[in-house]
Design a protein around this motif. Sequence first.
Motif, PDB file in Angstrom:
ATOM      1  N   PRO A   1       0.824  -1.215   0.000  1.00  0.00           N
ATOM      2  CA  PRO A   1       0.000   0.000   0.000  1.00  0.00           C
ATOM      3  C   PRO A   1       0.860   1.268   0.000  1.00  0.00           C
ATOM      4  O   PRO A   1       1.966   1.291   0.533  1.00  0.00           O
ATOM      5  CB  PRO A   1      -0.828  -0.119   1.293  1.00  0.00           C
ATOM      6  N   SER A   2       0.305   2.310  -0.623  1.00  0.00           N
ATOM      7  CA  SER A   2       0.935   3.643  -0.660  1.00  0.00           C
ATOM      8  C   SER A   2       2.325   3.595  -1.281  1.00  0.00           C
ATOM      9  O   SER A   2       3.253   4.283  -0.838  1.00  0.00           O
ATOM     10  CB  SER A   2       1.004   4.252   0.745  1.00  0.00           C
ATOM     11  N   THR A   3       2.500   2.770  -2.308  1.00  0.00           N
ATOM     12  CA  THR A   3       3.757   2.714  -3.040  1.00  0.00           C
ATOM     13  C   THR A   3       3.480   2.778  -4.535  1.00  0.00           C
ATOM     14  O   THR A   3       2.350   2.565  -4.981  1.00  0.00           O
ATOM     15  CB  THR A   3       4.539   1.420  -2.738  1.00  0.00           C
ATOM     16  N   VAL A   4       4.528   3.078  -5.283  1.00  0.00           N
ATOM     17  CA  VAL A   4       4.440   3.060  -6.738  1.00  0.00           C
ATOM     18  C   VAL A   4       5.557   2.158  -7.259  1.00  0.00           C
ATOM     19  O   VAL A   4       6.664   2.160  -6.724  1.00  0.00           O
ATOM     20  CB  VAL A   4       4.570   4.478  -7.340  1.00  0.00           C
ATOM     21  N   PRO A   5       5.287   1.342  -8.268  1.00  0.00           N
ATOM     22  CA  PRO A   5       6.356   0.502  -8.833  1.00  0.00           C
ATOM     23  C   PRO A   5       7.292   1.342  -9.702  1.00  0.00           C
ATOM     24  O   PRO A   5       6.848   2.049 -10.610  1.00  0.00           O
ATOM     25  CB  PRO A   5       5.585  -0.535  -9.648  1.00  0.00           C
ATOM     26  N   THR A   6       8.578   1.284  -9.403  1.00  0.00           N
ATOM     27  CA  THR A   6       9.530   2.028 -10.229  1.00  0.00           C
ATOM     28  C   THR A   6       9.623   1.441 -11.627  1.00  0.00           C
ATOM     29  O   THR A   6       9.780   2.159 -12.609  1.00  0.00           O
ATOM     30  CB  THR A   6      10.907   2.012  -9.568  1.00  0.00           C
ATOM     31  N   ALA A   7       9.535   0.142 -11.720  1.00  0.00           N
ATOM     32  CA  ALA A   7       9.536  -0.546 -13.019  1.00  0.00           C
ATOM     33  C   ALA A   7       8.995  -1.948 -12.786  1.00  0.00           C
ATOM     34  O   ALA A   7       9.068  -2.480 -11.679  1.00  0.00           O
ATOM     35  CB  ALA A   7      10.930  -0.600 -13.628  1.00  0.00           C
ATOM     36  N   VAL A   8       8.458  -2.545 -13.825  1.00  0.00           N
ATOM     37  CA  VAL A   8       7.900  -3.893 -13.752  1.00  0.00           C
ATOM     38  C   VAL A   8       8.575  -4.729 -14.826  1.00  0.00           C
ATOM     39  O   VAL A   8       8.670  -4.323 -15.983  1.00  0.00           O
ATOM     40  CB  VAL A   8       6.370  -3.879 -13.944  1.00  0.00           C
ATOM     41  N   PHE A   9       9.041  -5.896 -14.416  1.00  0.00           N
ATOM     42  CA  PHE A   9       9.681  -6.830 -15.343  1.00  0.00           C
ATOM     43  C   PHE A   9       8.879  -8.117 -15.362  1.00  0.00           C
ATOM     44  O   PHE A   9       8.465  -8.616 -14.308  1.00  0.00           O
ATOM     45  CB  PHE A   9      11.121  -7.104 -14.924  1.00  0.00           C
ATOM     46  N   LYS A  10       8.669  -8.686 -16.546  1.00  0.00           N
ATOM     47  CA  LYS A  10       7.953  -9.949 -16.687  1.00  0.00           C
ATOM     48  C   LYS A  10       8.867 -10.996 -17.296  1.00  0.00           C
ATOM     49  O   LYS A  10       9.561 -10.739 -18.293  1.00  0.00           O
ATOM     50  CB  LYS A  10       6.711  -9.786 -17.566  1.00  0.00           C
ATOM     51  N   ASP A  11       8.844 -12.172 -16.698  1.00  0.00           N
ATOM     52  CA  ASP A  11       9.588 -13.300 -17.246  1.00  0.00           C
ATOM     53  C   ASP A  11       8.940 -13.739 -18.554  1.00  0.00           C
ATOM     54  O   ASP A  11       7.718 -13.822 -18.662  1.00  0.00           O
ATOM     55  CB  ASP A  11       9.604 -14.451 -16.249  1.00  0.00           C
ATOM     56  N   LEU A  12       9.783 -14.034 -19.539  1.00  0.00           N
ATOM     57  CA  LEU A  12       9.270 -14.372 -20.861  1.00  0.00           C
ATOM     58  C   LEU A  12       8.603 -15.737 -20.902  1.00  0.00           C
ATOM     59  O   LEU A  12       7.703 -15.970 -21.714  1.00  0.00           O
ATOM     60  CB  LEU A  12      10.399 -14.333 -21.892  1.00  0.00           C
TER      61      LEU A  12
END
Length: 854
Positions: free
Chosen positions: A265-276
């Motif tokens: 809660p009350s956070t923002v993702p700096t970046a999101v990575f997805k496994d291929l």
Amino acid sequence: MEHNAFASLAVLRLSSSCRLLPSACCPDKDLVVLLSRLGGRDRLTLWKMQGAKKWDIEVGCDEDVVESVSALAWSPCGQTIAVAHGFSRITLHSVQDGRVERSLTIPTSLHDSEQRHRITGAWWFSGCRDLPRSTIPDIFKRNEITTGSALSILKVLPLLDPLRDEDDKLTATDIFAFQGTQTRAALRSSTPEVINDWPSLLPDPFLASVCPPVSTDEPGRTSKETPVNLSVEDENSLLVIGDDDGILHCFLDGSYYLGPISTLPSTVPTAVFKDLKQPLFLLHPQPLASDFLSATFAPLSVDLPLLASHRIRDFAKISSAARELMWYILRVVEELREIWFGSGSVTGAREAGPKWIQLLETRLRQFNQKEPCAILELTGLLVAGLSSEGLTDFFSSSEQMSERTLQKWESTVVDALTKLRDSTTLRLVPALQRLHVILEEVRGWSLIPQFVLFGFNTNDITHCLFSLKQAIFVASLLAFQARGELGSFKHFMSFLRYEIASASSSTEARSPPEHDILEVNHYLMSGLKTSQIDRWFTGPGPQFDPGDLGLPRHSTDTNKVLEEALEQAHAALQDPSQTSWQPKVSTTDKSHLDRNLWVLVHDLATRCQRVFAHVSKATSRSTIVSSNSGATPFQVGEASLTDASGVCQFVRERIAERDEPGNHLQHLAIYLTSEMRPLFCLTRMPYAKYAAGVPLHIDVTVMECIIAGHETGDTTDIYLCNAEFFDDEILVIVYKVRGSDGPMFAATVHYSALEYEILQSEGYVSGPARKDMMANVLQRFNEGHLPSKAIPIKRRRQLTACRNGSVSLAVNGRVGRRVVCILDGDGTTMEILDMEGDEEMEAEDGSEMDSSGA
């Protein structure tokens, strides 16, 4: 070091201040998106890398709500741009002309409906194309449609007749205005909220055996709308939207909503990575209103196990087909209602009869009848041939009794009743029956133990099936009523023409009447002034049980229903009297039944939407969110932690994918400034080792913000304006000489070839964030345990458009594209560099291209 490296593709001189987001470059095309604001509303402009503007559109849809674009993402195929607006709206724009292909809305939480959370990021990942299915190969090329399923049944049925798209209605401006430079206002979608909130893949009418709607290309010309075809790259792709409350919203194929996923809660993702190769996300949440280094050092893993199989996509297809059929049903019922009652611009056929009665009673009042009754006068004329003076005058001299008026009245009512009959028989009832086939399959899924994670509510599905049976019966009854009223109306018009001829030629011999007295009387009593068809669009919704009318009662036990049917058939075969002709058949009186079809189908749409919307969120409900709390963070000294806080200017990150599953490397580029000496730190960490829970170690290299000069030992202090990872080997930086007003330079650093120092963990500490890691790095650097070096620039180029202030960067490091876009601090000039070209190639092609924004 090459000083005149790279080739300048274009220099864009923009007419208004623009924004350049890091994801602005198209991954597989030479295109870049710029955002501007004009009149308090955001605009989206697509530019070619060579400097030509492709299109410019306004992205706001509601004049009362001012939204700003907070993020954008490109589809894997590069044909669609996802634009995130403000709090809960995402629009998908075609790269060809910028038109909105679809608008997505993030549903608000029932527990937190008043508080809205702003969208902070958008990512669009490629999906796993080869999901495990049956071991039997698809030798018949059924396009992943199971034989005997609801979709296979719909596939062999004839297509339902197309409907005109309401969003393409022509106006007087469209027909008569000059079409050369006309700016058409954005039309508000007429799609109801229940259809907009229905989880669905890209619209495909053929999936529901519906012919595509008819759209208007040019004034006076119509064509069938072509469904949006999903590319191979976009199949099973995931559009991920992050907000400022730590929630990820996922859309399968960029369209089908999979529900909210709560991280921290009350956070923002700096970046999101997805496994291929698996549906696994890795991200680093960052608390709100904090510096760049407050993001967690440890990655947070988000596993979506349901996406590892084909079941979610199979159900998404069923939901999409159900949505198409429900939207088709709603439009057909609305069209029938408009035909009968009319609308703001169309006069309904229902108004002709009461209006004619009103004119007749007005004429009767002129002949001293205080309380005239037109129906009584017409009944006396029909039965006994008695006509009052006023009625005779109305028939013989009234303008409303001319042949032209009668033909107009007849054509209006006959056309309306014919459409009611045909549309109900050929469109509405088949669409309801096909929706019943789909819901029967959904009910079957709800009884299978393997689908328990989907969270089916069998009672809700059963109630929808019950309402569908009501709707099919009421719609069939409407067709029967329209057919009967059409015959009665034709007899009534024949009666009017007969009496008009009798009133105008009383001395001549009368021709024999062609009308049926009983049919005319029936229309006088229940069709002329008040029609029974009104009850299909007014009054309360149906509450009856079809079993009370002799229809088979709905039972959840399919075997019991089949057994009862077989018993009745067996008894009839044993007793020949039951199969003989029965002259007296008892009928059920249906006049008391409520039959508001409009209310029934809208209530049915709401109930069905809730069923499919609840099941679509099964992916988020089964999500496994975990962090490796057993990992060992770095030991942090108090003094170094204080020194590290508040000095970070920016953080850039990139995940380098490796061939081995899970053996990915996370790279960070961190720019620290201080009065003593600014530092540029690069780190890399293997995700696989961290996920395994082994003691952590990271590789670090510390560089001072200096570059080597022309002579040996000569260095120049620089100020980093911005930096961005270009690919898995190169980092692009934009800098200027410290203390000067310019010029600026764009340069490359081969970060993969640098020498890194291994930083081992030494103990436990609470709150492992990136600032803790950087505090440890600074402590060891100040103690002399970590060496520093100058930034090893390989190639650079002096920028002609940017000289001072901050800059924005957007890069495309894909092979064959490899461009860098640099926007100055004012947002009015952007330079585009070809990282594979050089000065000699640029000289051959000509001088730099300057383009002015319109």
